[in-house]
Structure formats: C-alpha cells, structure tokens
Design a protein around this motif. Structure first.
Motif, mmCIF file in Angstrom:
data_model
loop_
_atom_site.group_PDB
_atom_site.id
_atom_site.type_symbol
_atom_site.label_atom_id
_atom_site.label_comp_id
_atom_site.label_asym_id
_atom_site.label_seq_id
_atom_site.Cartn_x
_atom_site.Cartn_y
_atom_site.Cartn_z
ATOM 1 N N ILE A 22 25.800 24.374 17.640
ATOM 2 C CA ILE A 22 24.526 24.575 18.308
ATOM 3 C C ILE A 22 24.317 23.381 19.387
ATOM 4 C CG2 ILE A 22 21.829 24.480 18.212
ATOM 5 C CD1 ILE A 22 23.208 26.782 16.590
ATOM 6 N N GLY A 23 24.504 23.775 20.604
ATOM 7 C CA GLY A 23 24.484 22.524 21.640
ATOM 8 C C GLY A 23 25.638 22.074 21.994
ATOM 9 N N GLY A 24 25.794 21.087 22.708
ATOM 10 C CA GLY A 24 24.463 20.187 23.036
ATOM 11 C C GLY A 24 23.516 20.372 24.041
ATOM 12 N N GLY A 25 23.029 19.383 24.857
ATOM 13 C CA GLY A 25 21.978 19.543 25.741
ATOM 14 C C GLY A 25 20.681 19.737 25.239
ATOM 15 N N PHE A 26 19.765 19.645 26.037
ATOM 16 C CA PHE A 26 18.278 19.856 25.815
ATOM 17 C C PHE A 26 18.107 21.375 25.259
ATOM 18 C CE2 PHE A 26 14.144 19.904 28.215
ATOM 19 C CZ PHE A 26 13.291 19.846 26.984
ATOM 20 N N ILE A 27 18.123 21.544 24.109
ATOM 21 C CA ILE A 27 18.060 22.864 23.801
ATOM 22 C C ILE A 27 17.174 23.236 22.624
ATOM 23 C CG2 ILE A 27 20.211 23.947 24.752
ATOM 24 C CD1 ILE A 27 20.992 23.951 21.960
ATOM 25 N N ILE A 28 16.776 21.947 21.763
ATOM 26 C CA ILE A 28 15.678 22.036 20.641
ATOM 27 C C ILE A 28 14.551 21.971 21.542
ATOM 28 C CG2 ILE A 28 14.947 20.929 18.571
ATOM 29 C CD1 ILE A 28 17.571 19.819 18.386
ATOM 30 N N ARG A 29 14.020 23.217 21.497
ATOM 31 C CA ARG A 29 12.922 23.166 22.383
ATOM 32 C C ARG A 29 11.851 24.463 22.004
ATOM 33 N NH1 ARG A 29 14.625 23.096 28.448
ATOM 34 N NH2 ARG A 29 12.211 23.289 28.728
ATOM 35 N N PHE A 30 10.637 24.378 22.177
ATOM 36 C CA PHE A 30 9.816 25.608 21.795
ATOM 37 C C PHE A 30 9.025 26.034 23.213
ATOM 38 C CE2 PHE A 30 10.781 23.626 17.878
ATOM 39 C CZ PHE A 30 10.830 24.653 17.052
ATOM 40 N N ASP A 31 8.864 25.260 24.041
ATOM 41 C CA ASP A 31 8.161 25.434 25.335
ATOM 42 C C ASP A 31 8.945 26.727 25.937
ATOM 43 O OD1 ASP A 31 10.397 23.566 26.038
ATOM 44 O OD2 ASP A 31 9.699 24.044 27.917
ATOM 45 N N LYS A 32 8.216 27.387 26.742
ATOM 46 C CA LYS A 32 8.586 28.789 27.542
ATOM 47 C C LYS A 32 9.341 28.501 28.937
ATOM 48 C CE LYS A 32 6.963 31.128 24.163
ATOM 49 N NZ LYS A 32 7.843 31.886 23.309
ATOM 50 N N CYS A 33 9.027 27.246 29.634
ATOM 51 C CA CYS A 33 9.595 26.868 30.825
ATOM 52 C C CYS A 33 10.921 26.289 30.829
ATOM 53 C CB CYS A 33 8.554 26.209 31.579
ATOM 54 S SG CYS A 33 6.989 26.876 31.803
ATOM 55 N N VAL A 34 11.893 27.079 30.251
ATOM 56 C CA VAL A 34 13.371 26.721 30.282
ATOM 57 C C VAL A 34 13.898 26.326 31.659
ATOM 58 C CG1 VAL A 34 15.723 26.926 29.601
ATOM 59 C CG2 VAL A 34 13.761 27.558 28.009
ATOM 60 N N ALA A 35 13.732 27.524 32.599
ATOM 61 C CA ALA A 35 13.831 27.411 33.766
ATOM 62 C C ALA A 35 13.446 28.721 34.618
ATOM 63 C CB ALA A 35 15.625 27.641 34.079
ATOM 64 N N TRP A 45 4.148 26.251 13.415
ATOM 65 C CA TRP A 45 4.776 27.520 12.824
ATOM 66 C C TRP A 45 6.411 27.163 12.656
ATOM 67 C CZ3 TRP A 45 8.737 29.896 15.460
ATOM 68 C CH2 TRP A 45 8.758 29.771 16.887
ATOM 69 N N GLY A 46 7.045 26.683 13.507
ATOM 70 C CA GLY A 46 8.493 26.413 13.469
ATOM 71 C C GLY A 46 8.690 25.195 12.557
ATOM 72 N N ARG A 47 8.204 24.446 12.125
ATOM 73 C CA ARG A 47 8.390 23.226 11.245
ATOM 74 C C ARG A 47 9.143 23.793 10.317
ATOM 75 N NH1 ARG A 47 6.548 18.441 13.001
ATOM 76 N NH2 ARG A 47 6.936 17.359 11.181
ATOM 77 N N PRO A 48 8.599 24.802 9.298
ATOM 78 C CA PRO A 48 9.632 25.026 8.013
ATOM 79 C C PRO A 48 10.713 25.482 8.409
ATOM 80 C CG PRO A 48 7.723 26.461 8.300
ATOM 81 C CD PRO A 48 7.523 25.366 9.462
ATOM 82 N N LEU A 49 11.138 26.484 9.446
ATOM 83 C CA LEU A 49 12.215 27.128 9.828
ATOM 84 C C LEU A 49 13.365 26.179 10.036
ATOM 85 C CD1 LEU A 49 10.811 30.263 11.590
ATOM 86 C CD2 LEU A 49 11.987 30.229 9.486
ATOM 87 N N GLN A 74 16.330 12.219 16.822
ATOM 88 C CA GLN A 74 16.380 11.870 15.698
ATOM 89 C C GLN A 74 15.052 11.674 14.664
ATOM 90 O OE1 GLN A 74 17.932 8.221 14.451
ATOM 91 N NE2 GLN A 74 19.367 8.880 12.718
ATOM 92 N N LYS A 75 14.205 11.055 15.489
ATOM 93 C CA LYS A 75 12.766 10.770 14.753
ATOM 94 C C LYS A 75 12.220 11.840 14.816
ATOM 95 C CE LYS A 75 8.741 7.558 15.632
ATOM 96 N NZ LYS A 75 8.231 6.608 16.620
ATOM 97 N N ALA A 76 12.053 12.662 15.810
ATOM 98 C CA ALA A 76 11.145 13.988 15.937
ATOM 99 C C ALA A 76 11.733 14.938 14.429
ATOM 100 C CB ALA A 76 11.359 14.627 17.064
ATOM 101 N N LEU A 77 13.118 15.200 14.389
ATOM 102 C CA LEU A 77 13.564 15.965 13.165
ATOM 103 C C LEU A 77 13.273 15.279 11.843
ATOM 104 C CD1 LEU A 77 16.702 17.342 14.864
ATOM 105 C CD2 LEU A 77 14.533 18.369 14.795
ATOM 106 N N GLN A 78 13.617 14.142 11.768
ATOM 107 C CA GLN A 78 13.240 13.335 10.557
ATOM 108 C C GLN A 78 11.844 13.766 9.875
ATOM 109 O OE1 GLN A 78 14.767 9.498 11.127
ATOM 110 N NE2 GLN A 78 16.744 9.960 9.979
ATOM 111 N N THR A 79 10.802 13.887 10.780
ATOM 112 C CA THR A 79 9.658 14.145 10.263
ATOM 113 C C THR A 79 9.500 15.446 9.391
ATOM 114 O OG1 THR A 79 8.722 15.316 12.391
ATOM 115 C CG2 THR A 79 8.478 12.821 12.248
ATOM 116 N N LEU A 80 10.441 16.304 9.740
ATOM 117 C CA LEU A 80 10.311 17.740 8.943
ATOM 118 C C LEU A 80 10.766 17.607 7.567
ATOM 119 C CD1 LEU A 80 12.448 19.648 11.796
ATOM 120 C CD2 LEU A 80 9.630 19.518 11.533
ATOM 121 N N SER A 81 11.761 16.571 7.370
ATOM 122 C CA SER A 81 12.237 16.568 5.872
ATOM 123 C C SER A 81 12.918 15.315 5.586
ATOM 124 C CB SER A 81 13.434 17.671 5.737
ATOM 125 O OG SER A 81 14.279 17.407 4.713
#
Length: 435
Positions: free
Chosen positions: A86-99, A145-149, A168-175
């Motif tokens: 998976i990746g790299g790059g700025f791809i862990i995202r949930f917003d709709k405006c990718v390009a 809604w995306g946090r458990p997945l 890293q900090k953002a993902l570590q809040t998940l688990s």
C-alpha cells in the motif's frame, strides 16, 4: 553508505506476483515513482518480479510509463498475489478531492478508500502479506465509520511503515496493538535505483538538443515562486553562468510553465512531460531545485543537491525535510541574495540524516522480501468475522430510516434500533480479535 542488500532465498519456480496500490494512473511524478522503486528493490532481492500496479484506471505501457491494472479487476486477482503493498505517497485519506475529476471507473468502488483501504482488506481476506510501504496522511481526518476498518487493516499487517510522525500519531490512535513505525519516503532511495554516473541515452539527447551541458537549476512549473523569479530577473549578471530547466512535476495538479508568468531568460522548457525516471535523471544532474513539490525536494536530497522550497516547512509532511540539510525556505516577503544562492548550488556529500534514511530503506526492503518469501500474513479469520457481523450492522443502520417511515414520529424516536450501538459492538469485536 551501505549499498549491499540481503538476497533472500527463492524456492519459487515462477515469477513473484506483487501488487502495489496507489494513484499510478495520474501525471504526478512522485506517485509514478513508487512502483518503479519497489520493483527494482524487490527484484534485487527476490529475482524475477511481476509488479501489478493497481489504480482506478487502466493504462497501457504503450502510452504510459508502465502498465496499470484497473481496480475493477482486483477481486479476481487478489488471491493470486504473493504480497500487497500500500503506497507510498499521500494516499491514507477519506476526503473526496483527490484530484480534479479523479473518480473510480465503477461507482460501486468507494472513493477514495477503494484504491488503498479496500485492497488492504482484500489482502487480509486472502492471506496475502500486507505491507504498508511508507504512505502518508498529511493532516486529514479519519471519519468515525472508517476507524474500525483501518484499525483492522493495520493491526493485522506484519509490516506497517508510514512516512512521517504525524501519520504515525494519527494511526496509533486507532489501536494499542498495531506496530506502526516511521520510515522515510521510499524516494530517498532513488540513488540506489538510478545510476547518476551513467546518463541514459534520452538524457544525453536532451542535453544535446537543449544545450544543457552547463549547470542548470530545475524549477517547478507552479505558482508561488515570486521571490526566486524576482531574483532571477533582476540579477542576470551574477547568475549568468546558470540556466533554468522549467519542469511540470505534477501536471494533474495544474503544473505548467505558464504558471511562472512572462518567459525567463536562459530558461528551457521541454515539449513533452518526461517519464518518471527521466525526470529523476534531470533532477539528479542539475545543480539544485526550486519549487513546492515534496518529491522534487526528496529527489534532490537523495542526490546531494540543494532545495529551495516554496512550501511551508513548518506544516504537515514538509516538516520532515529540513533535517536532511540544504533545504532552504523561500518566502514571499524575503529578498534573496543572488551570490548566496550561487554559492549553495551543486552536489555535495549526503548528510548524515540522508545516509541514515537510505540505510533504513535498505532494511525495509530486506524485511519486505523476507515477509514475501515466508508468506507471513494474517489468518483470514478476522475478515470472516467481519462478514458474519456485517448484515446485522447494516440492518441496524437501515432501521432508523425504515422506522421513521412506518411509525409515527414520537414512537419512532422511542423505538428505532440504535445503529451506533451495533457499530460500537463491531469495534469491540475487532478489538477482541487482536487480543
């Protein structure tokens, strides 16, 4: 700097089948680099590798730097892979405006998790080693809604590497269970893939046709470079020995030479957009780079060149760059000294931080190769439990809408199913599966 790699024993009689996921179907330099680097590094360790580059839209190698497979084909192919990156790059995202206009070819594919999170879950389902190849988030939010997945995906991956501490900090809040480590962007390893001492025939042809034999500076064809442009236009005497090569780094993001305004003296533009490796060569053989692009900066750093960056180095992913040395902030309210700029140009030995990044990447690719050979992956039980629970979750989510139609409003408010409770039960289920 140690360029040796660990050659992993290969018992396979055929070619390794490796999937890599990202936005490889758009004209953006950094995105297009990742599969090239991954293929070169894994082939060096594993032997023959068939890299399956998955993005929304299919691309033919006749008209694109390489073949890209549409994600519409992934459900039929996912189980055949020996690993999923998976990746790299700025791809862990949930917003709709990718390009602008960038959407999946099939509306049943969720945007944007369809090109990164869903493939990760498919890898888990099929018992395929799931590798997080230093993707980033860059300050965007994870919806409830995306946090458990996402927690499920990172907790059951044997190798989670992200490109900066903010991610890293953002993902570590998940688990509390997931082992998430920071890894430099894989583009820091460009010098391991591209031999700067042996220019390609394409590069030599460009040097000859556009008279770029002398020192030149690569300039990002984007807005926001006013201080540098003012310096260039008003100090031709000091800068007379230097040329500019104006390059779009991400045409999909609107890069174009016209963004710099009036034509510049001693500036070269190309009538085509270079392939990613040719663009990397043009950067590697320059005297330095000017611009906003993150991967323009990383590419220069990887070859010991100075970076004059118009992005804010105190925000998001750019905060990591100054530690590598020779990364200079361009400010709108700053007047540059032309002699100072000339003195900064040229290749110098890599900084200690850059050498450390290269070594970290070597260890990363060694470990990835070992995981592929051992086929270390999560058992699909956790995804099977998800399917077992999903109908109940969906039914509970639909309940409030149906109850509102069939039941008088006051009664509906008192009796409608609580889908939030079902949702939190799902999160607890995932938590128990990792304990």
């Amino acid at each position: 700097m140690n360029k040796d790699t660990t050659r992993v024993h290969n018992d396979k009689d055929n070619v390794w089948q490796i999937a890599i996921h990202g936005t490889f179907d758009v004209e953006n330099y950094g995105d297009l680099l990742f599969p090239i680097i991954a293929e070169a590094e894994l082939a060096r360790r594993l032997g023959a590798v068939n890299m399956h580059r998955f993005s929304y839209h299919r691309k033919s190698a006749r008209k694109w730097p390489y073949a890209v497979t549409s994600l519409t084909e992934l459900p039929a192919l996912a189980h055949q892979m020996d690993a999923t990156l998976i990746g790299g790059g700025f791809i862990i995202r949930f917003d709709k405006c990718v390009a602008d206009g960038y959407l999946p070819p099939d509306p049943s594919i969720h945007h944007p998790t369809g090109y990164w999170l869903v493939p990760a879950l498919m890898a888990l389902q099929n018992g395929v080693p799931l590798i997080w190849n230093a993707p980033g988030m860059h300050c965007n939010e994870i919806p409830e809604w995306g946090r458990p997945l996402l927690a499920l995906a990172v907790e059951h991956s044997p190798h989670v590497r992200v490109r900066d501490a903010l991610t890293q900090k953002a993902l570590q809040t998940l688990s509390a269970h997931a082992d998430i480590k920071v890894l430099p962007d894989t583009a820091f390893g460009l010098a391991q893939v591209l031999d700067v001492h042996t220019p390609s025939a394409e590069l030599r042809d460009i040097f000859r046709r556009y008279d770029l034999a002398g020192p030149y500076v690569v300039v990002h064809a984007t807005q926001g470079l006013q201080s540098f442009l003012a310096l260039w236009r008003s100090n031709s005497d000091v800068l007379a020995g230097v040329k500019l090569l104006v390059l779009p780094i991400g045409p999909v993001l609107g890069d174009h030479p016209s963004a710099l305004g009036a034509p510049l003296d001693r500036a070269v533009t190309l009538p085509f957009w270079p392939s990613p490796l040719l663009l990397a060569e043009l950067i590697a053989h320059s005297a330095g780079v000017v611009g906003h692009s993150y991967h323009l900066a990383i590419s220069a750093i990887a070859f010991g060149l100075p970076v004059f960056c118009s992005a804010d180095l105190e925000v998001g992913k750019f905060t990591a760059l100054p530690a590598y040395g020779r990364v200079f902030q361009l400010r709108h309210d700053q007047t540059l000294d032309p002699q100072w700029l000339v003195d900064q140009l040229g290749r110098r030995p890599l900084s200690a931080a850059t050498c450390q990044a290269v070594e970290q990447l070597r260890e990363h690719w060694d470990q990835v190769a070992r995981l592929i050979v051992s086929r270390r992956a999560a058992a699909p039980e956790v995804i099977n439990r998800l399917w077992q629970f999903l109908p109940a979750l969906l039914e509970n989510m639909q309940g409030p809408q149906q109850a509102a139609v069939e039941t008088p409003r006051p009664l509906a408010q008192a009796t409608q199913p609580d889908w939030r409770s079902a949702y939190h039960r799902f999160k607890r289920l995932i938590s128990r599966s990792t304990s």
